[in-house]
Design a protein around this motif. Structure first.
Motif, PDB file in Angstrom:
ATOM      1  N   ASN A   1      39.861  49.237  41.041  1.00 47.94           N
ATOM      2  CA  ASN A   1      41.058  50.052  41.288  1.00 47.94           C
ATOM      3  C   ASN A   1      41.842  49.615  42.525  1.00 47.94           C
ATOM      4  O   ASN A   1      42.935  50.099  42.786  1.00 47.94           O
ATOM      5  N   GLU A   2      41.291  48.684  43.314  1.00 44.07           N
ATOM      6  CA  GLU A   2      42.010  48.188  44.488  1.00 44.07           C
ATOM      7  C   GLU A   2      42.711  46.861  44.218  1.00 44.07           C
ATOM      8  O   GLU A   2      43.367  46.300  45.102  1.00 44.07           O
ATOM      9  N   ASP A   3      42.597  46.365  42.996  1.00 44.99           N
ATOM     10  CA  ASP A   3      43.248  45.103  42.646  1.00 44.99           C
ATOM     11  C   ASP A   3      44.765  45.154  42.818  1.00 44.99           C
ATOM     12  O   ASP A   3      45.353  44.210  43.360  1.00 44.99           O
ATOM     13  N   PRO A   4      45.446  46.245  42.388  1.00 48.78           N
ATOM     14  CA  PRO A   4      46.903  46.300  42.590  1.00 48.78           C
ATOM     15  C   PRO A   4      47.298  46.194  44.066  1.00 48.78           C
ATOM     16  O   PRO A   4      48.298  45.546  44.402  1.00 48.78           O
ATOM     17  N   GLN A   5      46.500  46.815  44.944  1.00 49.07           N
ATOM     18  CA  GLN A   5      46.804  46.750  46.375  1.00 49.07           C
ATOM     19  C   GLN A   5      46.624  45.332  46.906  1.00 49.07           C
ATOM     20  O   GLN A   5      47.444  44.839  47.690  1.00 49.07           O
ATOM     21  N   LEU A   6      45.585  44.644  46.465  1.00 50.04           N
ATOM     22  CA  LEU A   6      45.355  43.267  46.903  1.00 50.04           C
ATOM     23  C   LEU A   6      46.490  42.361  46.435  1.00 50.04           C
ATOM     24  O   LEU A   6      46.954  41.485  47.178  1.00 50.04           O
ATOM     25  N   ARG A   7      46.955  42.556  45.219  1.00 50.84           N
ATOM     26  CA  ARG A   7      48.070  41.764  44.698  1.00 50.84           C
ATOM     27  C   ARG A   7      49.352  42.040  45.489  1.00 50.84           C
ATOM     28  O   ARG A   7      50.125  41.128  45.794  1.00 50.84           O
ATOM     29  N   LYS A   8      49.555  43.296  45.810  1.00 51.20           N
ATOM     30  CA  LYS A   8      50.752  43.689  46.556  1.00 51.20           C
ATOM     31  C   LYS A   8      50.781  43.031  47.936  1.00 51.20           C
ATOM     32  O   LYS A   8      51.855  42.731  48.479  1.00 51.20           O
ATOM     33  N   LEU A   9      49.604  42.773  48.496  1.00 50.36           N
ATOM     34  CA  LEU A   9      49.507  42.178  49.828  1.00 50.36           C
ATOM     35  C   LEU A   9      49.474  40.652  49.802  1.00 50.36           C
ATOM     36  O   LEU A   9      49.278  40.020  50.833  1.00 50.36           O
ATOM     37  N   GLY A  10      49.626  40.070  48.606  1.00 52.77           N
ATOM     38  CA  GLY A  10      49.794  38.625  48.534  1.00 52.77           C
ATOM     39  C   GLY A  10      48.687  37.827  47.886  1.00 52.77           C
ATOM     40  O   GLY A  10      48.785  36.600  47.788  1.00 52.77           O
ATOM     41  N   LEU A  11      47.615  38.485  47.444  1.00 59.71           N
ATOM     42  CA  LEU A  11      46.541  37.747  46.781  1.00 59.71           C
ATOM     43  C   LEU A  11      46.844  37.591  45.289  1.00 59.71           C
ATOM     44  O   LEU A  11      47.302  38.530  44.641  1.00 59.71           O
ATOM     45  N   THR A  12      46.577  36.414  44.757  1.00 58.67           N
ATOM     46  CA  THR A  12      46.735  36.175  43.324  1.00 58.67           C
ATOM     47  C   THR A  12      45.352  36.296  42.682  1.00 58.67           C
ATOM     48  O   THR A  12      44.556  35.354  42.694  1.00 58.67           O
ATOM     49  N   THR A  13      45.063  37.463  42.179  1.00 60.99           N
ATOM     50  CA  THR A  13      43.734  37.743  41.642  1.00 60.99           C
ATOM     51  C   THR A  13      43.768  37.937  40.128  1.00 60.99           C
ATOM     52  O   THR A  13      44.807  38.237  39.538  1.00 60.99           O
ATOM     53  N   THR A  14      42.608  37.753  39.546  1.00 59.36           N
ATOM     54  CA  THR A  14      42.406  38.086  38.136  1.00 59.36           C
ATOM     55  C   THR A  14      41.177  38.977  38.058  1.00 59.36           C
ATOM     56  O   THR A  14      40.331  38.972  38.965  1.00 59.36           O
ATOM     57  N   MET A  15      41.086  39.732  36.997  1.00 58.49           N
ATOM     58  CA  MET A  15      39.932  40.615  36.832  1.00 58.49           C
ATOM     59  C   MET A  15      38.828  39.867  36.089  1.00 58.49           C
ATOM     60  O   MET A  15      39.036  39.334  35.003  1.00 58.49           O
TER      61      MET A  15
END
Length: 251
Positions: free
Chosen positions: A157-171
């Motif tokens: 549930n914290e993935d959207p926040q990490l993306r918003k801060l500049g990380l390019t993540t995948t689940m």
């Protein structure tokens, strides 16, 4: 027809009066303490955090008194000229009150004070505008929270926040994951608000709260001695008025 709230006049008289009373009370307190204690130290703070300043006050509550408020008020209370100074020699200290500094009254011997503040250093999270103390590169794989022991991955549930801060993540199996390494910050470079927030989320502390002693007044002689080697570097100073106001209110 009801009177419009937008046209309502608000008197600021009480606010101004309260501010003046507060300044006068602080000046009186400073002068009372100048009469009570043998030494008055001028200090500055690196990576100011009000919570750590409260800790210092608490640890010294039985043997000292600390003031960290408006410099102009403190200088006026001590007196900036030989004619105005509250006690002999205080004007030499008052004229050095510039920037984010405070006053520390105590009877404790100077060497003990110097050694205590040299040892009192509290790591904390950096803020936007601070310089990165080291380069941080997040490796390929799950994004880990370093403040847990052992480190654990961020929840989904914290993935959207990490993306918003500049990380390019995948689940990957419900875990935010990096498919390539990510340079979060570089040593010596100014941190952005996104970088500072990411460092805090991950749990990496990059700054250290500490107190630098600048000068000492001795009531028995009226002399002011400059303290060498404890000044705070310019890039560690936070000219944060909100933080300083809070510190003054907590006095």
């Amino acid at each position: 027809m009801p009177r419009s709230k937008r046209s309502k006049l608000i008197s600021l008289t009480k606010v101004s009066k309260k501010t003046k009373e507060h300044k006068n009370a602080m000046m009186n307190e400073l002068q009372v303490n100048a009469d009570k204690w043998r030494y008055c130290w001028l200090f500055e703070v690196g990576s100011m955090r009000n919570s750590h300043l409260k800790t210092v006050r608490k640890l010294w509550k039985d043997s000292a008194r600390m003031f960290f408020g408006r410099g102009a008020v403190m200088a006026k209370a001590l007196g900036t000229t030989a004619e105005e100074e509250h006690r002999t020699g205080l004007s030499k200290l008052a004229t050095q009150i510039k920037g984010q500094v405070g006053l520390f009254f105590t009877d404790t011997e100077p060497q003990e004070v110097i050694e205590w503040f040299a040892d009192f250093q509290q790591p904390d999270f950096a803020r936007a505008g601070n310089k990165a103390s080291r380069t941080v590169i997040l490796p390929i794989g799950p994004v880990m929270r370093q403040h847990s022991d052992p480190p654990e991955p961020f929840p989904h549930n914290e993935d959207p926040q990490l993306r918003k801060l500049g990380l390019t993540t995948t689940m990957n199996r419900g875990v935010p994951t990096l498919t390539s390494s990510h340079k979060l910050c570089e040593k010596g470079k100014i941190l952005t608000s996104e970088q500072a927030q990411l460092l805090k989320l991950i749990g990496l502390k990059m700054v250290t709260f500490r107190v630098g002693l600048l000068a000492r007044w001795d009531s028995t002689t009226g002399e002011v001695v400059q303290i060498e080697g404890t000044a705070i570097p310019a890039d560690e100073k936070d000219e944060n008025e909100d933080e300083k106001d809070a510190a003054e209110m907590s006095e």
